[in-house]
Write an enzyme that holds these catalytic residues in place. Sequence first.
Site, PDB file in Angstrom:
ATOM      1  N   GLU A 310     -40.819  26.588  13.883  1.00  0.00           N
ATOM      2  CA  GLU A 310     -40.648  28.043  13.871  1.00  0.00           C
ATOM      3  C   GLU A 310     -41.818  28.742  14.563  1.00  0.00           C
ATOM      4  O   GLU A 310     -42.325  29.758  14.084  1.00  0.00           O
ATOM      5  CB  GLU A 310     -40.501  28.545  12.433  1.00  0.00           C
ATOM      6  CG  GLU A 310     -39.281  27.983  11.734  1.00  0.00           C
ATOM      7  CD  GLU A 310     -39.026  28.577  10.355  1.00  0.00           C
ATOM      8  OE1 GLU A 310     -39.989  28.902   9.654  1.00  0.00           O
ATOM      9  OE2 GLU A 310     -37.843  28.724  10.011  1.00  0.00           O
ATOM     10  N   ASP A 387     -32.248  24.071   4.794  1.00  0.00           N
ATOM     11  CA  ASP A 387     -33.282  24.983   4.310  1.00  0.00           C
ATOM     12  C   ASP A 387     -33.004  25.560   2.928  1.00  0.00           C
ATOM     13  O   ASP A 387     -32.548  26.696   2.816  1.00  0.00           O
ATOM     14  CB  ASP A 387     -33.450  26.131   5.313  1.00  0.00           C
ATOM     15  CG  ASP A 387     -34.767  26.866   5.117  1.00  0.00           C
ATOM     16  OD1 ASP A 387     -35.509  26.474   4.210  1.00  0.00           O
ATOM     17  OD2 ASP A 387     -35.040  27.807   5.866  1.00  0.00           O
ATOM     18  N   GLU A 415     -35.240  32.238  -2.486  1.00  0.00           N
ATOM     19  CA  GLU A 415     -34.984  32.911  -1.216  1.00  0.00           C
ATOM     20  C   GLU A 415     -33.493  33.022  -0.900  1.00  0.00           C
ATOM     21  O   GLU A 415     -33.032  34.052  -0.405  1.00  0.00           O
ATOM     22  CB  GLU A 415     -35.694  32.120  -0.106  1.00  0.00           C
ATOM     23  CG  GLU A 415     -35.367  32.575   1.291  1.00  0.00           C
ATOM     24  CD  GLU A 415     -36.093  31.739   2.358  1.00  0.00           C
ATOM     25  OE1 GLU A 415     -36.890  30.853   2.008  1.00  0.00           O
ATOM     26  OE2 GLU A 415     -35.848  31.995   3.546  1.00  0.00           O
TER      27      GLU A 415
HETATM   28  C1  BDP Z   1     -37.702  29.157   5.497  1.00  0.00           C
HETATM   29  C2  BDP Z   1     -38.244  30.521   5.218  1.00  0.00           C
HETATM   30  C3  BDP Z   1     -39.491  30.847   5.994  1.00  0.00           C
HETATM   31  C4  BDP Z   1     -40.483  29.702   5.845  1.00  0.00           C
HETATM   32  C5  BDP Z   1     -39.842  28.400   6.272  1.00  0.00           C
HETATM   33  C6  BDP Z   1     -40.734  27.207   6.005  1.00  0.00           C
HETATM   34  O1  BDP Z   1     -37.243  31.464   5.514  1.00  0.00           O
HETATM   35  O2  BDP Z   1     -39.996  32.051   5.490  1.00  0.00           O
HETATM   36  O3  BDP Z   1     -41.624  29.940   6.580  1.00  0.00           O
HETATM   37  O4  BDP Z   1     -38.691  28.172   5.523  1.00  0.00           O
HETATM   38  O5  BDP Z   1     -40.451  26.489   5.049  1.00  0.00           O
HETATM   39  O6  BDP Z   1     -36.880  28.853   4.424  1.00  0.00           O
HETATM   40  O7  BDP Z   1     -41.668  26.958   6.728  1.00  0.00           O
END
Ligand code: BDP
Length: 711
Positions: A310, A387, A415
């Site tokens: 990301e 996720d 989340e």
């Molecule tokens: C996702 C989240 C994000 C996190 C990412 C992570 O939306 O905010 O930074 O995972 O685990 O679920 O790095």
Amino acid sequence: MRFFVHAALTALLLSLAATAFGADEDGYDLWLRYRPLERASQQRVQAQARSIVLAGASSPTTDAALAELDKGLSGTMGRAPAHTARIGDGALLLATPARLPALADTASPLRTELATLGDEGYLLRQTRMQGHQVTLIAANTDIGLLYGAFAWLREAAIGNMRAASSAPKLQLRLLNHWDNLDRTVERGYAGQSIWDWWALPDIKDQRYTDYARANASLGINGTVLNNVNSKPEILTAPFIAKAAAVADILRPYGIKVYLSARFSTPLELHETSTADPLAPEVQQWWNKKADEIYKSIPDFGGFLVKANSEGQPGPQDYHRTHADGANMLAAAVAPHKGIVMWRAFVYAPKGAHLADDRAKQAYEEFKPLDGTFAANVLVQVKNGAIDFQPREPFHPLFGAMPKTPLMMEFQITKEYLGYSTDLAYLGTLFEETLDSDTRTGKTVAQTLSGMAGVANIGSDRNWAGSHFDQANWYAFGKLAWNPQATASDIAIEWAALTFGPDQRVTTPVTEMLMMSRETVVNYMTPLGLHHMMGTSHHFGPAPWVDNLERPDWNPVYYHRADRNGIGFNRTAIGSNALEQYAPEIARQYADPHTTPQQLLLWFHHLPWDYAMPSGRTLWAELLARYDKGVADTKLLHARWTALKPFIDTRRYTEVEQRLVRQTQNAILWRDACIAYFQSVSGLPLPPGVQAPAHPLEYYKALRYPYAPGRG
Ligand code: BDP
């Protein structure tokens, strides 16, 4: 007249009941409430604690244990017994072999038993010591005594007083805070970060000690203080001093401090010319940084790293592997006995090559590296390959990296499961993953060396944002200690500690907990659907979204619904993600008829008229699941309202308001998803299925600009 007498009596009885079930509580005390026990239970507790005796000299950890016993007994019994130096009848005795020669005697069966309990285990036993009948809390170390004291107090609060012996099955039991240095919390729904970085290191909130108590009571032994999306400043001298102040408070409770490190830290601080893990100047920088940290925090746990995911920097920016990056950091902390937890949650950064199925990427990148990581590196793997969805199959890396110690990463904060407004007990989700058979000779739990939970803790008075979300913190801690514990036993215990041991409360509360996550799955993503939440904030339904920059950010990428059918084909004629599992699983799940229904659309794209075991078509089954989700949410609400006479007004009301909101959320999810899927399938609603309250455009237009948790 008779009516009035009757009414007055009823009112009196009701108010007595209200008093009997206690004054208002704000939830701050968590499961360490220590409210007065009934007489019979008090007598049982009294018999085990006429005095308190610590064998040997005190230490900060035994001080913590004794203070907790005082607090617990003052609360449950009205007063704490005297601390004495000499063992007498009815003493509550805390001892290790080093503190009490009788326990060091190799002929003693207690010694033999203790030898099996390691550094952190404990036992609770009625026994005779120096000619007196005592209740023994014994362990090999002071931390074991602290854990034993909490366990004994738990028994006392529930009125059980059973003998016990217990040792953690996993060595690393960590919380991961996704807390930013400005006190916002990424995916946090319980207020601000509890870490007040600005005020530290001089000003130390009492909460830090209460946080340590709560975690130690569960056996959590480490905490990563800052977000995995980390900033370079966390590794500068002022922040190391702040982290050291927190570490000093947590240390007596057996909790080590860890930090999330940004891979490019030295480069961004302008102290090196690159962040290439193979460049000597970079290696030297990290070695010196580790020395600096350990000077302030001698028992610093180590680093957690999110790299090349990301948009985060990482070794691949320099054409190096994850192992190159992890091993460089591992070498820096190894002389100090530190570890590196390297996350496997990776997916291609913007613009880079996109895998045909995001679910496959972590396995593709990490499996070939098995056996190349340094001994003090653990690879930290999310429970599922996408996720933290309401339901995912276990991540295919579990069982696939036999030469690498793995950590489980669960998300305690919700989340994707309705924030802290919707009730969803995650004990069942955790248990489902941990108990999954990898068909490599081990369950998922048996492949683990540690467990991390993304914390749901914040500055809210009740810590977790809602009373029921405390159960998720509790369940995480209990399962990290013993991944074979059952979600229902944990739920019963939590309910008794949180609302008192009255079965008229604990039984229905446990039933609510146990049904809650499946309820959320049904009204959000039934039958293996996933990733259909609103863009970025991840709240509410958005199955129609198809216009984001990356295809795999779009819900349509995951459900693939069209006029003919729905679901993601991950079999050999699809993305073949199934191939990443052991052959037995791949074979079983290759056929929709032998795939568990709850994962059906995760692995298969099926026609709308596919015949389900219920006799319904897939279309009708999907609708039925959405309806069940809504019906069960209403049932959760009804079960809670029936508990009104037994719960203090404050907590009753706070939970009740959330359950009303949850029913609205469930209806929103059901209606929006049905409206959308009907628009693509073109199918009529079967008789008896209620049409959505609004047209699809209404749902598409909903916006949540200030939804919490975006850090
Ligand atoms: C996702 C989240 C994000 C996190 C990412 C992570 O939306 O905010 O930074 O995972 O685990 O679920 O790095």
